[in-house]
Design a protein around this motif. Sequence first.
Motif, short mmCIF file in Angstrom:
data_model
loop_
_atom_site.label_atom_id
_atom_site.label_comp_id
_atom_site.label_asym_id
_atom_site.label_seq_id
_atom_site.Cartn_x
_atom_site.Cartn_y
_atom_site.Cartn_z
N PHE A 54 0.79 -1.12 -0.02
CA PHE A 54 0.13 -0.07 0.30
C PHE A 54 1.00 1.32 0.06
O PHE A 54 0.68 2.16 -0.91
N HIS A 55 1.80 1.38 0.68
CA HIS A 55 2.61 2.70 1.09
C HIS A 55 3.44 3.00 -0.19
O HIS A 55 3.57 3.92 -0.72
N TYR A 56 4.26 1.93 -0.68
CA TYR A 56 4.97 2.12 -2.10
C TYR A 56 4.03 2.70 -3.08
O TYR A 56 4.35 3.35 -4.08
N GLY A 57 2.81 1.77 -3.24
CA GLY A 57 2.07 2.02 -4.47
C GLY A 57 1.51 3.34 -4.44
O GLY A 57 1.67 4.20 -5.22
N LEU A 62 0.93 9.09 -5.82
CA LEU A 62 0.86 10.46 -5.17
C LEU A 62 1.97 11.47 -5.95
O LEU A 62 1.63 12.51 -6.35
N VAL A 63 3.07 10.75 -6.01
CA VAL A 63 4.04 11.64 -6.54
C VAL A 63 4.05 12.06 -7.99
O VAL A 63 4.02 13.28 -8.48
N LEU A 95 1.32 0.66 -10.09
CA LEU A 95 1.40 1.07 -8.93
C LEU A 95 -0.12 1.35 -8.00
O LEU A 95 -0.06 0.83 -7.02
N GLY A 96 -0.98 1.67 -8.80
CA GLY A 96 -2.45 1.75 -8.27
C GLY A 96 -3.00 0.52 -7.81
O GLY A 96 -3.43 0.28 -6.78
N LEU A 97 -2.79 -0.62 -8.82
CA LEU A 97 -3.10 -1.87 -8.38
C LEU A 97 -2.34 -2.37 -7.33
O LEU A 97 -2.81 -3.27 -6.39
N TRP A 98 -1.08 -2.24 -7.16
CA TRP A 98 -0.18 -2.50 -6.14
C TRP A 98 -0.86 -2.01 -4.71
O TRP A 98 -0.95 -2.75 -3.69
N ALA A 99 -1.16 -0.72 -4.87
CA ALA A 99 -1.76 0.12 -3.46
C ALA A 99 -3.30 -0.70 -3.11
O ALA A 99 -3.40 -0.83 -1.82
N ALA A 135 -8.61 4.72 -4.02
CA ALA A 135 -7.52 3.75 -4.89
C ALA A 135 -8.31 3.16 -5.92
O ALA A 135 -7.92 3.17 -6.98
N ILE A 136 -9.53 2.55 -5.52
CA ILE A 136 -10.40 1.73 -6.57
C ILE A 136 -10.79 2.84 -7.68
O ILE A 136 -10.48 2.38 -8.82
N SER A 137 -11.27 3.95 -7.27
CA SER A 137 -12.04 4.86 -8.31
C SER A 137 -10.77 5.36 -9.05
O SER A 137 -10.79 5.48 -10.44
N GLY A 138 -9.76 5.51 -8.74
CA GLY A 138 -8.62 5.92 -9.43
C GLY A 138 -8.03 4.96 -10.26
O GLY A 138 -7.71 5.37 -11.60
N VAL A 139 -7.99 3.79 -9.97
CA VAL A 139 -7.70 2.52 -10.91
C VAL A 139 -8.70 2.45 -12.23
O VAL A 139 -8.23 2.38 -13.09
N LEU A 140 -10.05 2.70 -11.61
CA LEU A 140 -11.15 2.76 -12.61
C LEU A 140 -11.00 3.84 -13.48
O LEU A 140 -11.10 3.62 -14.82
#
Length: 229
Positions: A54-57, A62-63, A95-99, A135-140
């Motif tokens: 979660f943290h790395y993703g 966000l960067v 990265l989003g999926l990883w998070a 996170a899920i809405s971002g990935v979608l």
Amino acid sequence: MDWNTFFFSIWPYISLTIFLVVTIYRSILRPFTISSQSSQLLENKRLYWGSISFHYGIVLVLVGHLIALVIPKSVVLWNAAPLRLYLLEITGLGLGLWAVAGLLILVFRRVAVRRVQVVTTPMDAVVLVVLLVSAISGVLVATLYRFGSYWFTGVFSPYLLSLATFSPRIDLVAPLPWLIKLHVINNFVLAAIFPFSRLVHIFTYPIGYLIRPWQIVLWNRKIKAQKIN
Ligand code: HEM
């Protein structure tokens, strides 16, 4: 007042005011409550995999958001070559999926491990749900409305900057699909609940170590031993 006006020109200011005022209040008047309230001693294995993912993703995602906000022209230039655009989009999505995977492990851990469940507060649950929606809405959004790294620079960079200059450009966001709007509104919900939750631990990152004076640590066991001899 229509709901676009509320959510995109008033709600961001309510949210950011709560974020700033309560965070500053808590840091100055209740500094010892600023903590991640780690549950590592109760369960470590799932925490390790969930937390690292979660943290790395999320930090890297966000960067990416920050770069698109602060230097949009560089992102447009980077995306000018299709190969680089694909590379950026696939990296962001990965990265989003990883998070998301990390978050799901953390949610599972809170639900399935009895000892962790007992110390979980209602606010912990709220934070996890709001983070999941983010996170899920971002990935979608990244999947359904492709090349977001490109249109972010034309829509959100000017919109977020217009918020900073107190002249919100609702015209930029009002025509967007509801999923993208949900992503933005929910992120302002995240900012509003931030100071009431364990998320405040972000500010405990030991940046002070970079600027504090040197500390010299002396090991004196040998000296004592020599004196005895
Ligand atoms: C108001 C601020 C934000 C805006 C305007 C925004 C906008 C966007 C956009 C347009 C995308 C699609 C990017 C692409 O397709 O390449 C995206 C993706 C994503 N966002 Fe946000 N976002 C914001 C804040 C956040 C926050 C605070 C989080 C996490 C807590 C977050 C998590 C994600 C994730 C996980 C993705 C998918 C990975 C990616 O493609 O970069 N976003 N966001």
